[in-house]
Enzyme design. Structure first.
Site, PDB file in Angstrom:
ATOM      1  N   ARG A 118     -25.617   2.184  17.709  1.00 15.85           N
ATOM      2  CA  ARG A 118     -26.787   1.704  18.124  1.00 15.85           C
ATOM      3  C   ARG A 118     -27.084  -0.023  18.196  1.00 15.85           C
ATOM      4  NH1 ARG A 118     -29.924   6.725  16.789  1.00 15.85           N
ATOM      5  NH2 ARG A 118     -31.952   6.495  17.953  1.00 15.85           N
ATOM      6  N   ARG A 138     -40.921  16.200  14.227  1.00 21.91           N
ATOM      7  CA  ARG A 138     -40.498  14.908  13.542  1.00 21.91           C
ATOM      8  C   ARG A 138     -41.720  14.073  13.646  1.00 21.91           C
ATOM      9  NH1 ARG A 138     -34.986  13.089  16.295  1.00 21.91           N
ATOM     10  NH2 ARG A 138     -36.136  10.907  15.998  1.00 21.91           N
ATOM     11  N   LYS A 174     -29.187  13.449  23.855  1.00 21.24           N
ATOM     12  CA  LYS A 174     -27.781  13.724  23.033  1.00 21.24           C
ATOM     13  C   LYS A 174     -27.723  14.607  21.969  1.00 21.24           C
ATOM     14  CE  LYS A 174     -29.604   9.803  21.311  1.00 21.24           C
ATOM     15  NZ  LYS A 174     -30.638   9.615  21.794  1.00 21.24           N
ATOM     16  N   ARG A 194     -40.918  18.146  21.625  1.00 18.52           N
ATOM     17  CA  ARG A 194     -39.646  18.543  20.942  1.00 18.52           C
ATOM     18  C   ARG A 194     -39.984  18.981  19.728  1.00 18.52           C
ATOM     19  NH1 ARG A 194     -35.018  14.204  19.884  1.00 18.52           N
ATOM     20  NH2 ARG A 194     -36.703  12.978  19.219  1.00 18.52           N
ATOM     21  N   ARG A 220     -39.181   2.855  19.711  1.00 16.05           N
ATOM     22  CA  ARG A 220     -38.012   3.358  19.702  1.00 16.05           C
ATOM     23  C   ARG A 220     -37.232   3.049  21.286  1.00 16.05           C
ATOM     24  NH1 ARG A 220     -39.348   9.090  17.973  1.00 16.05           N
ATOM     25  NH2 ARG A 220     -37.061   9.608  18.461  1.00 16.05           N
TER      26      ARG A 220
END
Ligand code: ADP
Ligand code: ADP
Ligand code: ZN
Length: 230
Positions: free
Chosen positions: A100, A173, A25, A139, A184
């Protein structure tokens, strides 16, 4: 500052990117920013900024985010409404990671209805859960400009140096751990995936296969956005 009572400015396009953590996203939102001059509104980024600034909302959200659970609708909506009062949203927005929950989607509909606006498209990025752990564990992001990278799938031209801004401070993160990712993904399936049916019912759902390379997904998304903003 609170946007609780304010109305949204009229914006030329409202796009939603739906998809589990790691679906791409943020990556695709930044491509759309460059290509169409739209503005990316990431509730994850807004919440991380609130945590870093130590605001009341940030203090309440910190532990919830680290565990991989969803922050309350109340906090997220307040943060998003404040952001929607900034003048740059008049260029059109890409909502990345919002809504969400069904309550968030309904609140967004109400906000838009108040100014006679509609969602151009809610694009659901279709990916396999199994691949998301690999995407998320590799990431990292430029601390200077927020550009996203990946250890294997999107490396900067010069290792450790951002292609966009030349920055050399890369960040990972706190919630990109295997444990938080599992939570998640569960939160996505339980609370966010129902929005696919929600937007299908409103006639603005677009599904986008998103297991291919970043450029291929971006090319398909470009077609969807051109069609939806015509
Ligand atoms: P990802 O893109 O990997 O899914 P985000 O940056 O969008 O992650 O979100 C990080 C975390 O911030 C989420 O796990 C959740 O705790 C919180 N968050 C972000 N957006 C929302 C939202 N719309 N509603 C509730 N919590 C949110
Ligand atoms: P999201 O915002 O949905 O959580 P990101 O855009 O941050 O996802 O992407 C997660 C990670 O996967 C990033 O490191 C990104 O560079 C990488 N990535 C994004 N799209 C793809 C893709 N199509 N193929 C391989 N890796 C991807
Ligand atoms: Zn950078």
């Amino acid at each position: 500052m609170s946007g609780a009572g304010a109305t949204l400015e009229v914006v030329p396009a409202v796009l939603i990117l739906l998809g589990p953590p790691g679906a791409g996203k943020g990556t695709q939102a930044r491509v759309l920013e460059e290509r169409f001059g739209l503005v990316q509104l990431s509730t994850g980024d807004l919440l991380r900024a609130a945590v870093a600034a130590g605001t009341e909302a940030g203090k309440a959200a910190k532990a919830v985010m680290e565990a991989g659970d969803l922050v309350s609708d109340e906090i997220v909506l307040a943060i998003l409404k404040d952001r929607l009062l900034e003048p740059d949203v008049s260029k059109g927005v890409i909502l990345d990671g919002f809504p969400r929950t069904t309550a968030q989607a309904e609140a967004l509909d109400d906000l838009l209805a108040a100014t006679g606006q509609r969602i151009n498209a809610a694009v659901s990025l279709e990916v396999d859960d199994a691949a998301m752990v690999t995407r998320i564990s590799g990431r990292y992001t430029c601390g200077g400009c927020g550009e996203g990278y990946h250890d294997s799938f999107k490396k900067p031209a010069v290792a450790g140096t951002c292609d966009k801004c030349g920055g050399t401070e890369m960040k990972r993160r706190a919630d990109d751990t295997a444990e938080a990712v599992a939570t998640r993904l569960q939160a996505y399936h339980a609370q966010t995936a129902p929005l696919i049916t929600y937007y299908e019912g409103r006639g603005c759902l677009e599904t986008l296969p998103a297991m291919g390379a970043i450029e291929d997904v971006a090319a398909a998304l470009k077609g969807i956005v051109e069609q939806a903003t015509r």
